[in-house]
Design a protein around this motif. Sequence first.
Motif, short mmCIF file in Angstrom:
data_model
loop_
_atom_site.label_atom_id
_atom_site.label_comp_id
_atom_site.label_asym_id
_atom_site.label_seq_id
_atom_site.Cartn_x
_atom_site.Cartn_y
_atom_site.Cartn_z
N LYS A 32 -7.40 7.17 -9.39
CA LYS A 32 -7.17 7.93 -10.61
C LYS A 32 -7.13 9.43 -10.32
O LYS A 32 -6.37 10.18 -10.95
N GLU A 33 -7.93 9.86 -9.35
CA GLU A 33 -7.99 11.28 -8.99
C GLU A 33 -6.95 11.67 -7.95
O GLU A 33 -6.89 12.84 -7.55
N GLY A 34 -6.13 10.71 -7.51
CA GLY A 34 -5.07 11.01 -6.56
C GLY A 34 -5.53 11.10 -5.12
O GLY A 34 -4.79 11.57 -4.25
N ILE A 35 -6.74 10.64 -4.83
CA ILE A 35 -7.28 10.70 -3.47
C ILE A 35 -6.69 9.60 -2.59
O ILE A 35 -6.45 9.80 -1.41
N ILE A 36 -6.49 8.40 -3.19
CA ILE A 36 -5.88 7.30 -2.44
C ILE A 36 -4.63 6.83 -3.18
O ILE A 36 -4.45 7.11 -4.37
N THR A 37 -3.76 6.11 -2.48
CA THR A 37 -2.50 5.62 -3.05
C THR A 37 -2.71 4.27 -3.73
O THR A 37 -3.75 3.62 -3.56
N ALA A 38 -1.69 3.85 -4.47
CA ALA A 38 -1.74 2.53 -5.11
C ALA A 38 -1.87 1.43 -4.06
O ALA A 38 -2.57 0.43 -4.27
N GLN A 39 -1.18 1.60 -2.93
CA GLN A 39 -1.25 0.60 -1.87
C GLN A 39 -2.67 0.53 -1.28
O GLN A 39 -3.18 -0.56 -1.00
N GLN A 40 -3.30 1.67 -1.11
CA GLN A 40 -4.66 1.69 -0.58
C GLN A 40 -5.64 1.03 -1.56
O GLN A 40 -6.56 0.33 -1.15
N LEU A 41 -5.42 1.28 -2.85
CA LEU A 41 -6.25 0.62 -3.86
C LEU A 41 -6.07 -0.89 -3.79
O LEU A 41 -7.04 -1.65 -3.83
N ARG A 42 -4.82 -1.32 -3.66
CA ARG A 42 -4.56 -2.77 -3.60
C ARG A 42 -5.21 -3.40 -2.37
O ARG A 42 -5.68 -4.54 -2.42
N GLU A 43 -5.24 -2.69 -1.28
CA GLU A 43 -5.89 -3.21 -0.08
C GLU A 43 -7.37 -3.44 -0.32
O GLU A 43 -7.94 -4.44 0.14
N VAL A 44 -8.01 -2.51 -1.02
CA VAL A 44 -9.42 -2.70 -1.37
C VAL A 44 -9.58 -3.90 -2.30
O VAL A 44 -10.48 -4.74 -2.12
N GLU A 45 -8.69 -4.00 -3.31
CA GLU A 45 -8.73 -5.15 -4.21
C GLU A 45 -8.59 -6.45 -3.44
O GLU A 45 -9.33 -7.42 -3.67
N ASP A 46 -7.63 -6.50 -2.52
CA ASP A 46 -7.40 -7.70 -1.72
C ASP A 46 -8.67 -8.12 -0.98
O ASP A 46 -9.06 -9.29 -0.97
#
Length: 367
Positions: A32-46
């Motif tokens: 949300k703060e722009g520190i990580i990308t959507a892809q990086q967020l998805r990797e954490v979710e995975d």
Amino acid sequence: MTKTLTKAPFKADHVGSLLRPERLHIARKEFKEGIITAQQLREVEDQEIKRVVDKQIEVGLPAVTDGEFRRRFWHTDFLEHLNGIEGYVPEHGYKFDGIETEKYDIRCNGKISFNPDHPFIQDFIEFKEYVGDRAVAKLTIPSPNQLFNAGIQNLDIYPNIEDYANDIIQTYQDALKAFYDAGCRYLQLDDVYIAGLCAPKLPFSSSDLSRQELIDLALRVVNGALENKPEDLIITTHLCRGNYRSTYAFEGPYDKIAPTLFAKEKVDGFFLEYDDDRSGDFKPLAHIPNGGPQVILGVFTSKFGELEDKEAIKARVKEASQYVPLEQLCLSPQCGFASTHHGNNLTEEEQWNKLKFIIDVANEIWN
């Protein structure tokens, strides 16, 4: 000896959502703060979904979910990706017991239809692939009746509620086919709206229809959505009186809806809240057809970590079996552990202990 079902819903089951781990909270904040990308967020979710799947299998659950780890709320994330629906921030959240929810909702902004590129489809494919043949991969989505909550129907687009209902039915028929084609064989419709029709004062409706007319419409919409359901797609529904940070939205027994919905809704099972006095007694279960839908008794609470008294639970199951045969009953928490990303007031360890406890009690009851 009582025969145990070999297909869903299971004697020990769960509603779906699980407490979000701190790592996931941090990743969402950083995205949300722009520190990580959507892809990086998805990797954490995975990674966190894989961890939570393994844990569910470890404690012995025959059906597992992704914990709803890709969602912020149990319903809006799915609904806002339908064609003709948008998410927005209203002036106020929903009023729960002693608290107001985070402000976010959905509304109609066009003709409603299913989006063939709905992100939940690919999410489920990846989830099911990881589960493999180790357990049944269960998907939870909001009931079509959630679209009848006050403020969602756009009267400029749908001045006639029948036209609105018909498009919702078609949308869900298409959704069920898409999830079936993606490999889903166990799907749950979460329905706070129908549970709200039990309340002494209707909490979500702004319609001028009577309570019984709203109940009849709700039945028609769900059964219409299920009309073309493949025989091997198990569909249950969960009736919830609200679950936000261990609070609730309303109360009321099932007696007002039971003669219509319990008797005639064409689902394979009802997940019902029975964890406290707000839910009333078991008498409305008499309307469940003998040999019909399974009744998953939510006699364990997901709102707090303390374990229930085992003998008291067994006594409640025995009481419920006066109205529904024992072989038609199952056990689960009354709701998920985190219907929203905030989660309920218990620890992950308490969550897993409770699920393991439910499995142990079910094994004792049904051998």
